[in-house]
Motif scaffolding. Sequence first.
Motif, mmCIF file in Angstrom:
data_model
loop_
_atom_site.group_PDB
_atom_site.id
_atom_site.type_symbol
_atom_site.label_atom_id
_atom_site.label_comp_id
_atom_site.label_asym_id
_atom_site.label_seq_id
_atom_site.Cartn_x
_atom_site.Cartn_y
_atom_site.Cartn_z
ATOM 1 N N GLU A 116 -24.810 16.882 167.155
ATOM 2 C CA GLU A 116 -25.517 17.899 166.383
ATOM 3 C C GLU A 116 -24.817 19.256 166.464
ATOM 4 O O GLU A 116 -24.783 20.000 165.478
ATOM 5 N N SER A 117 -24.253 19.556 167.616
ATOM 6 C CA SER A 117 -23.603 20.857 167.801
ATOM 7 C C SER A 117 -22.173 20.880 167.294
ATOM 8 O O SER A 117 -21.556 21.948 167.248
ATOM 9 N N GLY A 118 -21.634 19.716 166.916
ATOM 10 C CA GLY A 118 -20.236 19.647 166.504
ATOM 11 C C GLY A 118 -19.293 19.604 167.684
ATOM 12 O O GLY A 118 -18.084 19.790 167.524
ATOM 13 N N GLY A 119 -19.824 19.342 168.888
ATOM 14 C CA GLY A 119 -18.962 19.222 170.071
ATOM 15 C C GLY A 119 -18.019 18.052 169.983
ATOM 16 O O GLY A 119 -16.946 18.053 170.588
ATOM 17 N N MET A 133 -29.899 12.645 161.043
ATOM 18 C CA MET A 133 -29.043 13.738 161.504
ATOM 19 C C MET A 133 -28.221 14.239 160.312
ATOM 20 O O MET A 133 -27.477 13.483 159.693
ATOM 21 N N SER A 134 -28.336 15.518 160.010
ATOM 22 C CA SER A 134 -27.851 16.025 158.726
ATOM 23 C C SER A 134 -26.348 16.219 158.638
ATOM 24 O O SER A 134 -25.799 16.261 157.532
ATOM 25 N N ASN A 135 -25.655 16.336 159.764
ATOM 26 C CA ASN A 135 -24.227 16.672 159.714
ATOM 27 C C ASN A 135 -23.314 15.476 159.919
ATOM 28 O O ASN A 135 -22.107 15.636 160.081
ATOM 29 N N PRO A 165 -16.167 21.784 162.908
ATOM 30 C CA PRO A 165 -17.112 20.712 162.598
ATOM 31 C C PRO A 165 -18.400 21.258 161.996
ATOM 32 O O PRO A 165 -18.804 22.395 162.274
ATOM 33 N N MET A 166 -19.022 20.474 161.161
ATOM 34 C CA MET A 166 -20.321 20.844 160.622
ATOM 35 C C MET A 166 -21.384 20.630 161.702
ATOM 36 O O MET A 166 -21.301 19.693 162.497
ATOM 37 N N THR A 167 -22.391 21.477 161.725
ATOM 38 C CA THR A 167 -23.473 21.353 162.693
ATOM 39 C C THR A 167 -24.755 20.942 161.983
ATOM 40 O O THR A 167 -24.901 21.116 160.771
ATOM 41 N N ALA A 168 -25.662 20.374 162.778
ATOM 42 C CA ALA A 168 -26.918 19.887 162.198
ATOM 43 C C ALA A 168 -27.800 21.057 161.796
ATOM 44 O O ALA A 168 -27.821 22.103 162.444
#
Length: 602
Positions: free
Chosen positions: A293-296, A314-316, A598-601
């Motif tokens: 979710e955080s793009g980690g 999860m949107s991303n 990265p895209m995040t949620a």
Amino acid sequence: MKKFSFHKLTLAFMLVLLLALAACGGGDDEGNNNSDSSSNKGSEEGELYSIEDFTNVKTNEGEPIDGGSFTYGLVSDTAFEGTLNWNFYSGAPDAEIIQWFDEPLLTWDESYVYTNDGAATYELEGNTVTFTIRDNVNWHDGEPVTAEDFAFAHEVIGHPEYDGIRYGSDFTNIVGMEEYHAGEADTIEGIEIVDEKTLKITYKEVTPSLLTGSIWTYPLAKHIFEDIPVAEMSSSDAVRKNPIGFGPYIVEEIVPGESVTFTKNEDYWRGEPNLDKVTVKVISSTTVVNELESGGVDTVSSFPTDQYPDNADMSNVEFLGDTDRAFTYIGFKLGKWDAEEGRVVPDPNAKMADKKLRQAMWHAVDNDTLGQKFYHGLRWNATTLIPPSHPEYHDETNPGRSFDQEKAKQLLDEAGYVDVNDDGMREDPDGNELVINFASMSGGDTAEPIAQYYIQSWEQVGLNVQLTDGRLMEFNTFYDRVENDDPGIDVYQGAWGVGIDVDPRSLWGGESVSNYTRWTSEENDSLLAKGVSDEAFNLEYRQDIYNQWQELMVEEVPVFPTVYRAVLVPVNNRVVNFAIGDGTGIYLHELGVTQEEPMTAE
């Protein structure tokens, strides 16, 4: 290099990637490319999902930028071992890392047959295979990958002091290998270096398995390893600190057990990779969702299927799915490994030697309900030891052993396992207390409740089963003890990744060190040999032989499969040219991103 895949290897591999797993490891299956990725929510009824709801190729949304970085989350609740060379590794986590910087000389197609599209081509004539390595295939230090490197890998694996798990029937099938391994010859008669890029290997037998996985296709850089004693190679800096390959990325930095950073190999033989940098980092199964979710991380080695229902939207990310070339199983310790003879030695007096006891323990457990309760239908009841990832050979008409606790009790009664002191637990046929020691691995939220589910199921039919040492075991400890036939283990729960070749000998054959049950029989060895005989080039014959073998294992139950598995892989929406499974035609160097971050949620 094999076509782009992020299934666990196995082991095989896995953990033998050949294992893939080794126990762990590890598969790369065909997916359903016609699936609609928008159907990821699965079926509504009972919160159950199906692998049929997923595609295995990511939707590309935009064009890759020039460069960029990518982070791969290696989902593991323990550190990776760090044996970073195909010729020596045994655990699937290491294989997940190696695939980024090294690769086999041959690729295979969607039917698991070797092709001539890889770093080398091959030609079979009689019992001899001629390999020709492409001129532009070079190690990361600029030295060419040569026929001598390829021969050297065979010499090391066949050496008496080799301490890895690769040596087995695939190698003993090479002319002169057994004499070399025994120290009776200084060279391997069946291996001939023709010129710098051409190698010939002559096999004793050419079987249907030869071109679907039983050729060893990983060279070893002789100019680096030749001065290292064979017994010390697997622990050397060349494996642990400064691993080398000829794949699309180059190892830049290793944080032992935690992460590996790669830079692009501009000289990669398929072409310069899109990405400038790749990082593989270990993440816990409990932090997967936060990392995504955080793009980690941009993706993960696998997503815990028990966590999917709460995160399906999860949107991303886009969730990809495939039928895993793997299964979970319950194994019974039935003998020892004889290292001198290179064979399993069954013990007729082993605690679990009575097959009715083993049959009863299979009947006692409800794996359908387990798959639904813990995995929401994304793991499902397994019936035979050839999984549906190999549909030509998986016997879908064989029901295995159904959940039937009354049948389990009947079998135990017939075998003399009865409760003589009215404490609710059965004694052994001699009237002695029966305690069955059960080993299972830690990891994830479901490990403990699943282990307790099995223990309670067996208790319901009167069997006193207890966790070895009273607790779950860490991954590496578990396999160390299982591999070494620890007397404190009677029954264990493991997992195997199945190789691209259906041949079960590497897992269940009498000459396989990976046959951790230590059981075999004349019929088992005979059927497995027939499965790779000349007659087995006839598909119907081979199918019949493997159907007979699957039925034998249902009858004898040295091991029983519990669930087949889906593998779910969420991928950040910025990622393009990504797929899981074989036959997709997408390779690692093509992987790219459409934006820097990265895209995040939402």
